[in-house]
Write a protein that holds these residues in place. Structure first.
Motif, mmCIF file in Angstrom:
data_model
loop_
_atom_site.group_PDB
_atom_site.id
_atom_site.type_symbol
_atom_site.label_atom_id
_atom_site.label_comp_id
_atom_site.label_asym_id
_atom_site.label_seq_id
_atom_site.Cartn_x
_atom_site.Cartn_y
_atom_site.Cartn_z
ATOM 1 N N GLU A 40 86.107 -50.843 -21.270
ATOM 2 C CA GLU A 40 85.317 -51.388 -20.157
ATOM 3 C C GLU A 40 86.097 -51.305 -18.855
ATOM 4 O O GLU A 40 85.541 -50.956 -17.806
ATOM 5 N N SER A 41 87.398 -51.588 -18.921
ATOM 6 C CA SER A 41 88.226 -51.533 -17.711
ATOM 7 C C SER A 41 88.340 -50.123 -17.159
ATOM 8 O O SER A 41 88.638 -49.932 -15.972
ATOM 9 N N GLN A 42 88.099 -49.136 -18.000
ATOM 10 C CA GLN A 42 88.172 -47.737 -17.584
ATOM 11 C C GLN A 42 86.789 -47.140 -17.320
ATOM 12 O O GLN A 42 86.654 -45.937 -17.140
ATOM 13 N N GLY A 43 85.770 -48.004 -17.319
ATOM 14 C CA GLY A 43 84.421 -47.536 -17.039
ATOM 15 C C GLY A 43 83.773 -46.796 -18.186
ATOM 16 O O GLY A 43 82.821 -46.035 -17.976
ATOM 17 N N GLN A 44 84.243 -47.021 -19.406
ATOM 18 C CA GLN A 44 83.711 -46.343 -20.585
ATOM 19 C C GLN A 44 82.831 -47.300 -21.383
ATOM 20 O O GLN A 44 83.054 -48.519 -21.377
ATOM 21 N N ALA B 199 87.660 -53.971 -24.552
ATOM 22 C CA ALA B 199 87.964 -54.447 -23.197
ATOM 23 C C ALA B 199 88.679 -53.362 -22.390
ATOM 24 O O ALA B 199 88.417 -53.192 -21.190
ATOM 25 N N LEU B 200 89.571 -52.615 -23.047
ATOM 26 C CA LEU B 200 90.262 -51.512 -22.374
ATOM 27 C C LEU B 200 89.257 -50.447 -21.940
ATOM 28 O O LEU B 200 89.325 -49.941 -20.802
ATOM 29 N N GLU C 145 90.173 -55.946 -28.119
ATOM 30 C CA GLU C 145 91.093 -55.470 -27.074
ATOM 31 C C GLU C 145 90.768 -54.035 -26.683
ATOM 32 O O GLU C 145 90.797 -53.676 -25.496
ATOM 33 N N TRP C 146 90.468 -53.208 -27.677
ATOM 34 C CA TRP C 146 90.138 -51.811 -27.375
ATOM 35 C C TRP C 146 88.848 -51.727 -26.569
ATOM 36 O O TRP C 146 88.761 -50.951 -25.602
#
Length: 340
Positions: free
Chosen positions: A314-318, A311-312, A308-309
């Motif tokens: 990735e969603s923030q472009g990191q 994926a988070l 989950e972390w």
């Protein structure tokens, strides 16, 4: 004015001038644990003394413990807004606000609170400007790894199902939910109340803190493993730091280093570890030590938290995988990585 009066007035003026020079800046430091807590007595107070000596007595720091200036969850904003010049924060009390630092809240990362906190501080100095730019990040701090303590036995993940748990931070709250429990997220000072009124029947805590916050008589079953580290930090008001003369600003910077983080956490870590021995020696308490198979069960149950972390991130472009690897490498460099 006669000669004697003039000489007296001059001496008084010189004395006042020396007093002003001796303590040019008085800063406020706010935290939310009791003033008798080892964080203060073994960490903060020696740190303040070292700052005073390094500044030639020109920096004094007043301590405001036990949420005197504001609630535990508000301490970051208190430093940002200048309510406190320096604040002790638990970023996990504000879910989602510091997502990169939240990587360190994942279970089974920290083997200790000494080398590990040095590695944590060194790692997060690469990211603090992204998440804490409103303040100055000084250093990370943590306790000796904590675990779960309950009113009934806890040995495997299934033992959490159906129970209410006071978690240490937002990541652990999510873990409780994955295990089929219900999380009751309150800060450590409210731990005893949650247990005593039946709001929670399990709490996460380091060992000695059960005594510090008066919960030792309410939970008598303990999962004996280094389960998690609750990440804390010192942050400072930027206006205060920027307003210091260069030499005094350097004094503060010299006291905000990975080495200082380890030094600050060492006494606290030792006190918490001693709490484990205290509980182990008390026949009213039962330690439940998982075997290798049961440890693997806990780690497998926690695996979705990392996914989950990632994926988070990735969603923030990191690049979450690189960030996580950097954290693990930094912990390992100072012998602070769990299982290494």
């Amino acid at each position: 004015m006669n000669t004697r009066t003039l000489a007296t007035a001059t001496a008084v003026a010189l004395c006042l001038g020396q007093t002003a020079l001796a303590q040019d800046y008085t800063l406020s430091l706010a935290h939310w644990v009791p003033g008798t807590h080892p964080l203060q007595t073994l960490g903060i107070e020696p740190w303040i003394q070292s700052i005073s000596e390094a500044s030639g007595g020109r920096i004094a720091i007043d301590i405001f413990p036990a949420q005197q200036l504001g609630a535990a969850a508000d301490h970051y904003d208190m430093a940002r807004d200048g309510i406190a010049d320096i604040a002790f924060i638990n970023p996990g009390y504000q879910p989602g606000r510091f997502p990169i630092l939240a990587a360190a809240e994942l279970p089974f990362l920290f083997a200790n609170a000494t080398g590990a906190v040095r590695g944590l501080t060194e790692w997060y100095q690469n990211y603090d400007d992204q998440e804490m730019s409103e303040t100055y990040f000084c250093m990370a701090l943590t306790h000796d790894p904590g675990t779960m303590h309950g009113k009934s036995p806890i040995l495997v993940p299934e033992d959490v199902r159906g129970h209410t748990v006071r978690p240490a931070n937002a990541t652990e709250a999510r873990f409780v939910n994955l295990l089929g429990g219900a999380s009751v997220q309150v800060p450590a000072p409210a731990m005893r109340e949650a247990l005593s009124n039946g709001t929670a029947d399990i709490t996460q805590s380091p060992w000695e803190s059960l005594y510090i916050f008066g919960a030792d008589s309410l939970v008598t079953h303990h999962l004996d493993m280094p389960f998690y580290a609750s990440i804390n930090a010192f942050v400072m008001n930027r206006g205060m730091i920027d307003g210091l003369p260069e030499d005094l600003r350097q004094v503060m910077m010299d006291h905000c280093t990975p080495e200082m983080a380890e030094q600050m956490s060492t006494g606290w870590a030792g006190a918490e570890a001693a709490g484990r021995e205290r509980i182990a020696a008390d026949p009213a308490h039962t330690m439940h030590t998982p075997n290798a198979e049961q440890v693997a069960m806990w780690q497998e149950a926690a695996a979705p938290l990392t996914e989950e972390w990632l994926a988070l991130m990735e969603s923030q472009g990191q690049d979450g995988a690189a960030i996580m690897q950097g954290l693990r490498d930094s912990l390992a460099r100072y012998d602070g990585l769990y299982g290494e």
